[in-house]
Structure formats: C-alpha cells, structure tokens
Design a protein around this motif. Structure first.
Motif, short mmCIF file in Angstrom:
data_model
loop_
_atom_site.label_atom_id
_atom_site.label_comp_id
_atom_site.label_asym_id
_atom_site.label_seq_id
_atom_site.Cartn_x
_atom_site.Cartn_y
_atom_site.Cartn_z
N MET A 1 16.45 -9.58 14.52
CA MET A 1 17.05 -10.13 13.30
C MET A 1 18.12 -11.26 14.18
SD MET A 1 20.11 -8.30 11.29
CE MET A 1 20.01 -6.78 12.43
N ALA A 2 18.07 -12.55 13.69
CA ALA A 2 19.02 -13.27 14.44
C ALA A 2 20.36 -13.35 13.57
CB ALA A 2 18.52 -14.80 14.27
N ILE A 3 21.51 -12.72 14.12
CA ILE A 3 22.81 -12.84 13.68
C ILE A 3 23.46 -13.98 13.54
CG2 ILE A 3 24.91 -11.69 13.47
CD1 ILE A 3 23.66 -9.27 14.99
N THR A 4 23.64 -14.74 12.44
CA THR A 4 24.52 -15.83 12.36
C THR A 4 25.35 -15.64 11.35
OG1 THR A 4 23.04 -16.87 10.79
CG2 THR A 4 22.12 -17.35 12.84
N ALA A 5 26.31 -16.71 11.70
CA ALA A 5 27.62 -16.65 10.58
C ALA A 5 27.21 -16.69 8.95
CB ALA A 5 28.46 -17.88 11.07
N ASP A 6 26.22 -17.56 9.02
CA ASP A 6 25.53 -17.66 7.59
C ASP A 6 25.06 -16.44 7.11
OD1 ASP A 6 24.23 -21.23 7.99
OD2 ASP A 6 26.07 -20.40 7.33
N HIS A 7 24.37 -15.75 7.90
CA HIS A 7 23.43 -14.50 7.57
C HIS A 7 24.69 -13.66 7.35
CE1 HIS A 7 20.67 -10.76 8.01
NE2 HIS A 7 22.01 -10.45 8.63
N ILE A 8 25.52 -13.37 7.99
CA ILE A 8 26.61 -12.59 7.84
C ILE A 8 27.55 -12.91 6.34
CG2 ILE A 8 29.09 -11.83 8.75
CD1 ILE A 8 27.87 -11.88 11.32
N ARG A 9 27.73 -14.06 6.16
CA ARG A 9 28.60 -14.70 5.15
C ARG A 9 27.63 -14.47 3.88
NH1 ARG A 9 28.14 -19.78 5.67
NH2 ARG A 9 29.93 -19.52 7.26
N ASP A 10 26.21 -14.73 4.01
CA ASP A 10 25.46 -14.53 2.66
C ASP A 10 25.25 -12.88 2.31
OD1 ASP A 10 22.83 -16.81 3.65
OD2 ASP A 10 24.66 -16.81 2.58
N LYS A 11 25.16 -11.90 3.10
CA LYS A 11 25.29 -10.47 3.01
C LYS A 11 26.62 -9.65 2.40
CE LYS A 11 22.93 -6.70 5.26
NZ LYS A 11 22.72 -5.81 6.73
N HIS B 1 37.80 -1.70 4.90
CA HIS B 1 37.21 -2.02 6.16
C HIS B 1 35.78 -1.20 6.42
CE1 HIS B 1 40.50 -4.43 8.37
NE2 HIS B 1 40.73 -4.50 7.17
N ARG B 2 35.75 -0.20 5.77
CA ARG B 2 34.51 0.78 5.96
C ARG B 2 33.68 0.12 5.20
NH1 ARG B 2 34.62 4.93 9.42
NH2 ARG B 2 36.58 6.38 9.31
N LEU B 3 33.85 -0.33 3.91
CA LEU B 3 33.12 -1.06 3.11
C LEU B 3 32.32 -2.26 3.61
CD1 LEU B 3 34.55 -1.61 -0.60
CD2 LEU B 3 32.13 -0.28 0.11
N VAL B 4 33.16 -2.70 4.31
CA VAL B 4 32.41 -4.12 5.10
C VAL B 4 31.58 -3.48 6.09
CG1 VAL B 4 33.29 -6.09 6.59
CG2 VAL B 4 34.52 -5.45 4.61
N ASN B 5 32.13 -2.52 7.06
CA ASN B 5 31.38 -2.00 7.90
C ASN B 5 29.85 -1.48 7.74
OD1 ASN B 5 33.42 -2.54 9.65
ND2 ASN B 5 34.26 -0.55 10.03
N THR B 6 30.01 -0.80 6.51
CA THR B 6 28.53 -0.26 5.75
C THR B 6 27.88 -1.33 5.70
OG1 THR B 6 30.06 1.50 4.92
CG2 THR B 6 27.90 1.22 4.27
N CYS B 7 28.58 -2.61 4.98
CA CYS B 7 27.58 -3.56 4.56
C CYS B 7 26.78 -4.23 5.72
CB CYS B 7 28.50 -4.51 3.84
SG CYS B 7 27.68 -6.19 3.60
N LEU B 8 27.64 -4.35 7.04
CA LEU B 8 27.14 -5.04 8.37
C LEU B 8 26.61 -3.95 9.17
CD1 LEU B 8 29.83 -7.75 8.51
CD2 LEU B 8 27.48 -8.11 7.48
N ALA B 9 26.27 -2.84 8.88
CA ALA B 9 26.16 -1.66 9.87
C ALA B 9 24.95 -2.16 10.59
CB ALA B 9 25.81 -0.44 9.11
N GLU B 10 23.96 -2.69 10.56
CA GLU B 10 22.78 -3.29 11.27
C GLU B 10 23.61 -4.15 12.27
OE1 GLU B 10 20.65 -0.41 10.51
OE2 GLU B 10 19.81 -2.00 11.83
#
Lengths: 156, 86
Positions: free
Chosen positions: B1-11, B53-62
C-alpha cells in the motif's frame, strides 16, 4: 513560557534533538534489569511499571538527553510544571520494550506518558493539555502542584 | 500500500465523516515517513483528547504501522470555526 513552546515546536519541525542539561534522573530500564524475554512477560512488566510511579514516560533517549523532538517536548513540558521526579524508560535501548509498549498502550508512537497507571497520551496531547490548562489540573489530581501555578500566584 | 497524503486524507474524511482534513507530509524533515494531520469532525464531540486521538489511530491503524512519526490535531466543527476566527 510561550517562547519555549515556540522553540520546542521549531525543534519538532526541524527534527533536531536538543540537548538539555540534566534535570530528572528517572529510573532507567537497563538490560541487566530485564530478565524477561517473552512478549507476554513484557506486557506484565509494563503493567507493573506504570503502576509503580505516579508519572511514567516511555521515550526515546533520557530526560537528560532526549533523542527525539517529540520526546524532548514531553520532557520540557514536565520540566516547566516542575515535575522532575518521574520514571522514564528509553525505548531506544530495547526494541522489545519499544514494540511492547506500543502494544501495551495500543498507541502507535513514542513518547507515551502515564499518570497513576493511566495512559495520558503522547506529545500532541501533552502539549494541548499544557496549553489549555488541563496539565495543571491533572497534576493536582496526582497530588503534584505545578510550579506554573506557583509562578502564576506570584505574578498576581 | 502506498501511503500518500491523499490516501490519508481520503481515509480520514470517509471514516470519520470529517468536514475538514489537512495532511502535511513532514517526511522531508525527518528520516522516514512522517505526517501531521488536522481533522475536524463532529464525531469528536463530547470526546476527550485521548478518545479523539484513538479514533484517528484506529482509522489509520494499517498506515501507522509504516509511518515513523505522526502528529495530530483533532477539533470539532465548533472548535474549528473558533480557531479560524482567531
């Protein structure tokens, strides 16, 4: 005080670790003290560690010599509130500790701060608590009187 | 998985129903993948800093497994408006 925050923020942005002269000594997680190897043992050890001291910090480096801007920020914030006597554990010394504490706290990054056995957060959270006054309140609950409170009283 | 700013923003936008997301790639300042995010979502209402913060962490866990350094700021829409007005 605010200039210190700005300076720390600048360090964070530049990624530079700042050398701060020795304040808190902290308990050090030495390899000789760690006789546990299994991951489950580390989890149990961490459970004990966070209960043992009122303020516990897992960081990169030591309070005398932080090795990361975020860890440094935590050390500086605690120092500003006059919290010098706390347990600190250097995750750079032990990769199993580093991974173990992330699993234990269910938190992906270092530094990590515990107050009375309860996970508080990392650098972001501590910084916001410091800025919005919550830090003074939380320290009060621990029976620690923040030195910023004293400074405020004196200035009034 | 390519982590990009866009990917993070979308997720973040999708999973947290965020009304505003800023993602800054702070990797150039550090030795490895690092990001700084601002998330504004009504899902943060009534939640402590840690819970948010945990909500965000869970969202971006991978993604966080591969990200080295991560900074986050979490605001409710109301806090966001207030901050903008300052």
């Amino acid at each position: 005080m605010n200039s210190l925050i700005r300076n720390t923020a600048r360090c964070l942005r530049s990624g530079a670790a700042v050398y701060i002269p020795r304040q808190a000594d902290g308990r050090v997680w030495t390899s000789s003290a760690r006789f546990l190897c299994a991951a489950a043992d580390i989890q149990k050890a961490l459970g004990d560690i966070v209960q043992k001291d009122k303020v516990v910090v897992f960081m990169k480096g030591t309070p005398a010599q932080p090795m990361c801007g975020f860890s440094n920020a935590v050390v500086q914030i605690l120092r500003m509130h006059g919290v010098d006597d706390y347990a600190s554990y250097n995750v750079l010394e032990d990769s199993e500790l580093r991974e173990g504490v992330k699993a234990f706290s269910n938190w992906p990054t270092i530094p990590q701060v515990y107050f009375s056995g309860e996970f508080v957060g990392g650098c972001d959270i501590l910084l916001q608590m410091h800025q919005n006054g919550d830090m003074v309140e939380e320290l009060k609950k621990l029976g620690i009187s923040s030195s910023l409170l004293e400074a405020e009283k004196e200035s009034k | 998985m390519a982590i990009t700013a866009d990917h993070i923003r979308d997720k973040l936008t999708k999973e947290l129903a965020a009304v505003h997301v800023d993602v800054e790639d702070t990797s150039p300042n550090r030795c490895a993948a690092s990001y700084k995010v601002l998330v504004v979502s009504s899902q943060f209402e009534g939640k402590s800093l840690l819970q948010r913060h945990r909500l965000v962490n869970t969202c971006l866990a991978e993604e966080l497994k591969e990200i080295h350094a991560f900074e986050q700021k979490t605001l409710t829409p109301e806090q966001w408006e207030k901050q903008k007005a300052q």
